[in-house]
Design a protein around this motif. Sequence first.
Motif, PDB file in Angstrom:
ATOM      1  N   SER A 114       0.848  -1.187   0.000  1.00  0.00           N
ATOM      2  CA  SER A 114       0.000   0.000   0.000  1.00  0.00           C
ATOM      3  C   SER A 114       0.881   1.233   0.000  1.00  0.00           C
ATOM      4  CB  SER A 114      -0.921  -0.002   1.232  1.00  0.00           C
ATOM      5  OG  SER A 114      -0.158   0.028   2.418  1.00  0.00           O
ATOM      6  N   ASN A 115       0.311   2.381  -0.403  1.00  0.00           N
ATOM      7  CA  ASN A 115       1.093   3.608  -0.384  1.00  0.00           C
ATOM      8  C   ASN A 115       0.209   4.794  -0.029  1.00  0.00           C
ATOM      9  OD1 ASN A 115      -0.127   4.559  -2.899  1.00  0.00           O
ATOM     10  ND2 ASN A 115       1.245   3.147  -3.959  1.00  0.00           N
ATOM     11  N   PHE A 116       0.865   5.860   0.375  1.00  0.00           N
ATOM     12  CA  PHE A 116       0.209   7.108   0.746  1.00  0.00           C
ATOM     13  C   PHE A 116       0.960   8.231   0.036  1.00  0.00           C
ATOM     14  CE2 PHE A 116      -0.231  10.936   3.253  1.00  0.00           C
ATOM     15  CZ  PHE A 116      -1.572  10.961   3.599  1.00  0.00           C
ATOM     16  N   THR A 117       0.244   9.065  -0.744  1.00  0.00           N
ATOM     17  CA  THR A 117       0.881  10.086  -1.574  1.00  0.00           C
ATOM     18  C   THR A 117       0.242  11.448  -1.357  1.00  0.00           C
ATOM     19  OG1 THR A 117       1.442   8.479  -3.303  1.00  0.00           O
ATOM     20  CG2 THR A 117       1.416  10.789  -3.935  1.00  0.00           C
ATOM     21  N   TYR A 118       1.095  12.456  -1.221  1.00  0.00           N
ATOM     22  CA  TYR A 118       0.637  13.846  -1.209  1.00  0.00           C
ATOM     23  C   TYR A 118       1.307  14.560  -2.381  1.00  0.00           C
ATOM     24  CZ  TYR A 118       0.092  18.760   0.040  1.00  0.00           C
ATOM     25  OH  TYR A 118      -0.210  20.101   0.002  1.00  0.00           O
ATOM     26  N   GLY A 119       0.513  15.244  -3.208  1.00  0.00           N
ATOM     27  CA  GLY A 119       1.049  15.965  -4.361  1.00  0.00           C
ATOM     28  C   GLY A 119       0.521  17.382  -4.431  1.00  0.00           C
ATOM     29  N   LEU A 120       1.363  18.305  -4.909  1.00  0.00           N
ATOM     30  CA  LEU A 120       1.002  19.722  -5.007  1.00  0.00           C
ATOM     31  C   LEU A 120       1.505  20.278  -6.326  1.00  0.00           C
ATOM     32  CD1 LEU A 120      -0.065  22.380  -3.658  1.00  0.00           C
ATOM     33  CD2 LEU A 120       2.276  22.707  -2.814  1.00  0.00           C
ATOM     34  N   LEU A 121       0.677  21.096  -6.976  1.00  0.00           N
ATOM     35  CA  LEU A 121       1.034  21.716  -8.252  1.00  0.00           C
ATOM     36  C   LEU A 121       0.570  23.168  -8.242  1.00  0.00           C
ATOM     37  CD1 LEU A 121       2.142  21.372 -11.150  1.00  0.00           C
ATOM     38  CD2 LEU A 121      -0.152  20.622 -11.830  1.00  0.00           C
ATOM     39  N   ARG A 122       1.458  24.102  -8.613  1.00  0.00           N
ATOM     40  CA  ARG A 122       1.142  25.530  -8.646  1.00  0.00           C
ATOM     41  C   ARG A 122       1.499  26.097 -10.017  1.00  0.00           C
ATOM     42  NH1 ARG A 122       0.974  28.062  -3.432  1.00  0.00           N
ATOM     43  NH2 ARG A 122       1.609  26.671  -1.732  1.00  0.00           N
ATOM     44  N   ILE A 123       0.749  27.123 -10.429  1.00  0.00           N
ATOM     45  CA  ILE A 123       1.070  27.847 -11.656  1.00  0.00           C
ATOM     46  C   ILE A 123       1.014  29.342 -11.376  1.00  0.00           C
ATOM     47  CG2 ILE A 123      -1.321  27.804 -12.505  1.00  0.00           C
ATOM     48  CD1 ILE A 123      -0.054  27.481 -15.340  1.00  0.00           C
ATOM     49  N   GLN A 124       1.949  30.066 -11.942  1.00  0.00           N
ATOM     50  CA  GLN A 124       2.083  31.503 -11.678  1.00  0.00           C
ATOM     51  C   GLN A 124       0.837  32.279 -12.093  1.00  0.00           C
ATOM     52  OE1 GLN A 124       5.464  33.174 -13.703  1.00  0.00           O
ATOM     53  NE2 GLN A 124       5.176  35.225 -12.843  1.00  0.00           N
ATOM     54  N   GLN A 125       0.477  33.272 -11.271  1.00  0.00           N
ATOM     55  CA  GLN A 125      -0.681  34.119 -11.536  1.00  0.00           C
ATOM     56  C   GLN A 125      -0.229  35.516 -11.961  1.00  0.00           C
ATOM     57  OE1 GLN A 125      -3.917  32.562 -11.147  1.00  0.00           O
ATOM     58  NE2 GLN A 125      -2.377  30.927 -11.152  1.00  0.00           N
ATOM     59  N   TYR A 126      -1.080  36.185 -12.745  1.00  0.00           N
ATOM     60  CA  TYR A 126      -0.812  37.553 -13.200  1.00  0.00           C
ATOM     61  C   TYR A 126      -1.985  38.448 -12.803  1.00  0.00           C
ATOM     62  CZ  TYR A 126       2.733  35.241 -16.076  1.00  0.00           C
ATOM     63  OH  TYR A 126       3.792  34.487 -16.498  1.00  0.00           O
ATOM     64  N   ASN A 127      -1.799  39.755 -12.973  1.00  0.00           N
ATOM     65  CA  ASN A 127      -2.883  40.668 -12.621  1.00  0.00           C
ATOM     66  C   ASN A 127      -4.072  40.542 -13.559  1.00  0.00           C
ATOM     67  OD1 ASN A 127      -1.781  41.818 -14.893  1.00  0.00           O
ATOM     68  ND2 ASN A 127      -1.067  43.692 -13.876  1.00  0.00           N
ATOM     69  N   PHE A 128      -3.885  39.899 -14.714  1.00  0.00           N
ATOM     70  CA  PHE A 128      -4.997  39.691 -15.633  1.00  0.00           C
ATOM     71  C   PHE A 128      -5.587  38.280 -15.521  1.00  0.00           C
ATOM     72  CE2 PHE A 128      -1.076  38.614 -17.879  1.00  0.00           C
ATOM     73  CZ  PHE A 128      -1.366  37.381 -18.413  1.00  0.00           C
ATOM     74  N   THR A 129      -5.088  37.474 -14.572  1.00  0.00           N
ATOM     75  CA  THR A 129      -5.601  36.121 -14.396  1.00  0.00           C
ATOM     76  C   THR A 129      -7.049  36.155 -13.922  1.00  0.00           C
ATOM     77  OG1 THR A 129      -3.390  35.298 -13.823  1.00  0.00           O
ATOM     78  CG2 THR A 129      -5.272  33.934 -13.194  1.00  0.00           C
ATOM     79  N   GLU A 130      -7.904  35.400 -14.549  1.00  0.00           N
ATOM     80  CA  GLU A 130      -9.312  35.361 -14.173  1.00  0.00           C
ATOM     81  C   GLU A 130      -9.491  34.695 -12.808  1.00  0.00           C
ATOM     82  OE1 GLU A 130     -11.410  33.374 -17.231  1.00  0.00           O
ATOM     83  OE2 GLU A 130     -10.971  34.872 -18.780  1.00  0.00           O
ATOM     84  N   ASP A 131     -10.555  35.079 -12.119  1.00  0.00           N
ATOM     85  CA  ASP A 131     -10.794  34.572 -10.766  1.00  0.00           C
ATOM     86  C   ASP A 131     -10.978  33.053 -10.743  1.00  0.00           C
ATOM     87  OD1 ASP A 131     -10.656  37.142  -9.813  1.00  0.00           O
ATOM     88  OD2 ASP A 131     -12.836  37.464  -9.839  1.00  0.00           O
ATOM     89  N   ALA A 132     -11.591  32.513 -11.790  1.00  0.00           N
ATOM     90  CA  ALA A 132     -11.867  31.074 -11.816  1.00  0.00           C
ATOM     91  C   ALA A 132     -10.730  30.264 -12.436  1.00  0.00           C
ATOM     92  CB  ALA A 132     -13.157  30.807 -12.582  1.00  0.00           C
ATOM     93  N   ALA A 133      -9.616  30.914 -12.756  1.00  0.00           N
ATOM     94  CA  ALA A 133      -8.500  30.217 -13.405  1.00  0.00           C
ATOM     95  C   ALA A 133      -7.812  29.269 -12.415  1.00  0.00           C
ATOM     96  CB  ALA A 133      -7.501  31.220 -13.954  1.00  0.00           C
ATOM     97  N   TYR A 134      -7.160  28.265 -12.957  1.00  0.00           N
ATOM     98  CA  TYR A 134      -6.437  27.287 -12.141  1.00  0.00           C
ATOM     99  C   TYR A 134      -5.221  27.957 -11.505  1.00  0.00           C
ATOM    100  CZ  TYR A 134      -4.095  22.881 -10.922  1.00  0.00           C
ATOM    101  OH  TYR A 134      -3.483  21.840 -10.256  1.00  0.00           O
ATOM    102  N   ARG A 135      -5.101  27.841 -10.197  1.00  0.00           N
ATOM    103  CA  ARG A 135      -3.984  28.412  -9.468  1.00  0.00           C
ATOM    104  C   ARG A 135      -3.134  27.354  -8.781  1.00  0.00           C
ATOM    105  NH1 ARG A 135      -7.682  32.452  -9.566  1.00  0.00           N
ATOM    106  NH2 ARG A 135      -6.922  34.606  -9.437  1.00  0.00           N
ATOM    107  N   LYS A 136      -3.799  26.444  -8.116  1.00  0.00           N
ATOM    108  CA  LYS A 136      -3.090  25.436  -7.332  1.00  0.00           C
ATOM    109  C   LYS A 136      -3.956  24.190  -7.213  1.00  0.00           C
ATOM    110  CE  LYS A 136      -2.874  26.204  -2.954  1.00  0.00           C
ATOM    111  NZ  LYS A 136      -2.497  26.802  -1.641  1.00  0.00           N
ATOM    112  N   GLY A 137      -3.323  23.047  -7.277  1.00  0.00           N
ATOM    113  CA  GLY A 137      -4.032  21.793  -7.076  1.00  0.00           C
ATOM    114  C   GLY A 137      -3.251  20.894  -6.152  1.00  0.00           C
ATOM    115  N   ARG A 138      -3.959  20.188  -5.319  1.00  0.00           N
ATOM    116  CA  ARG A 138      -3.298  19.241  -4.423  1.00  0.00           C
ATOM    117  C   ARG A 138      -4.189  18.014  -4.249  1.00  0.00           C
ATOM    118  NH1 ARG A 138      -2.559  22.440   0.987  1.00  0.00           N
ATOM    119  NH2 ARG A 138      -2.683  24.251  -0.367  1.00  0.00           N
ATOM    120  N   SER A 139      -3.577  16.913  -3.921  1.00  0.00           N
ATOM    121  CA  SER A 139      -4.355  15.687  -3.736  1.00  0.00           C
ATOM    122  C   SER A 139      -3.638  14.767  -2.757  1.00  0.00           C
ATOM    123  CB  SER A 139      -4.553  14.953  -5.063  1.00  0.00           C
ATOM    124  OG  SER A 139      -3.321  14.459  -5.565  1.00  0.00           O
TER     125      SER A 139
END
Length: 372
Positions: A344-369
């Motif tokens: 068995s295994n246990f995994t934690y993962g995190l992914l981030r993408i840079q944001q700008y002042n024109f980035t929409e509010d609903a845009a992907y910023r960070k995901g983790r699982s």
Amino acid sequence: MNLRRLLLLAICSFFSGLIPTVSNAQDNTMTQVMVHAGDTIRSDSTKLIENAPLDIGQNRGLFILTPDGNMQLRILGSVRYLVVFDGLNLPTKNGFSTYEIPTGDANQLLPNYYNGLEQTRLGFEVTRKTTDGDIFIRLETDFAGANGFRIRHAYGQYKRFLFGQTWSLFSHVNALPAMVDFAGPTSSLVTRTPQIRFALPKAIGQYNLAVGLEYIIPNLNLPDSAVAETFQLFPDFTLRLDRTFQWGAVQFSGILPVLSGRDSNGVLGTKIGFGLSSSVIINSWKNGKWYIQGVIGKSITRYFTDLSSAALDLLLNPDGVIQSPLTTGYYVTYEHTWHEKVYSNFTYGLLRIQQYNFTEDAAYRKGRSIRM
């Protein structure tokens, strides 16, 4: 051996992987089916096989050897039945992507059930002995394509050269924990690309070196107002260093992606990104193992399973300037073996993408699982 018997043996190999020696004394031209490594050339150490978790083992399948012992065909396959219960009815069923999780008012509970056989696999491997070295060819498919068959691997190898499609050198297949879906941990790199590769064992100290020229479809999403054509003018340059130790293994990879386009005036432009990734496997206390990977780069979102279809390699700001957001991610896995075939295994993962002042509010910023 007639076709009916050969088909029967192939079907049996899918489930057992153990086929006894079959020969016909009345026909000296007949091929032989064998499973003993000493009787075949399947133990050839020069061929490139990078096994991902849950791949079919190299000692499994139907092995057919020519009478002179110079050529071997391996037929491999497995039936894979996927069961999914999803609380949000995400569009992708074969893998979990944090990019597909709806936000805001769109995040509505909708329990649903799914079964699928798309992960079922069928493959062929041919090894041919020559006086100058072995020629190795591998073809493997599954049923996850838009219209059925999908090519997983299709390449040939001769000496230190490889031509065809297989795992990208930027992917860290050996550091992936076992998962039942296609995606792997959040921020993992599990991409197969058409490529030309040259490998040199123990090129730098005890580190193996491999360099490649790879093709992958640019991951761009230009607005309708932007009249432009995007394509890959130059191949992505990739490099990998890896080494195995008694305590585990390490791998370092780099990539220089070149994104190209032409505007409505015919002006050609290019955008060069970069990517660096590293992974380590650590054999810890008894029956325990750690998998750790980290990655950083620009114009590399198409290499992440979470962002492969997100079209975020390049962004166009309101002033018409093209931006290449910085993407970072990591995952940590602990795996424990309870029995020879139970772990068995246990995994934690995190992914981030840079944001700008024109980035929409609903845009992907960070995901983790968290996966177990």
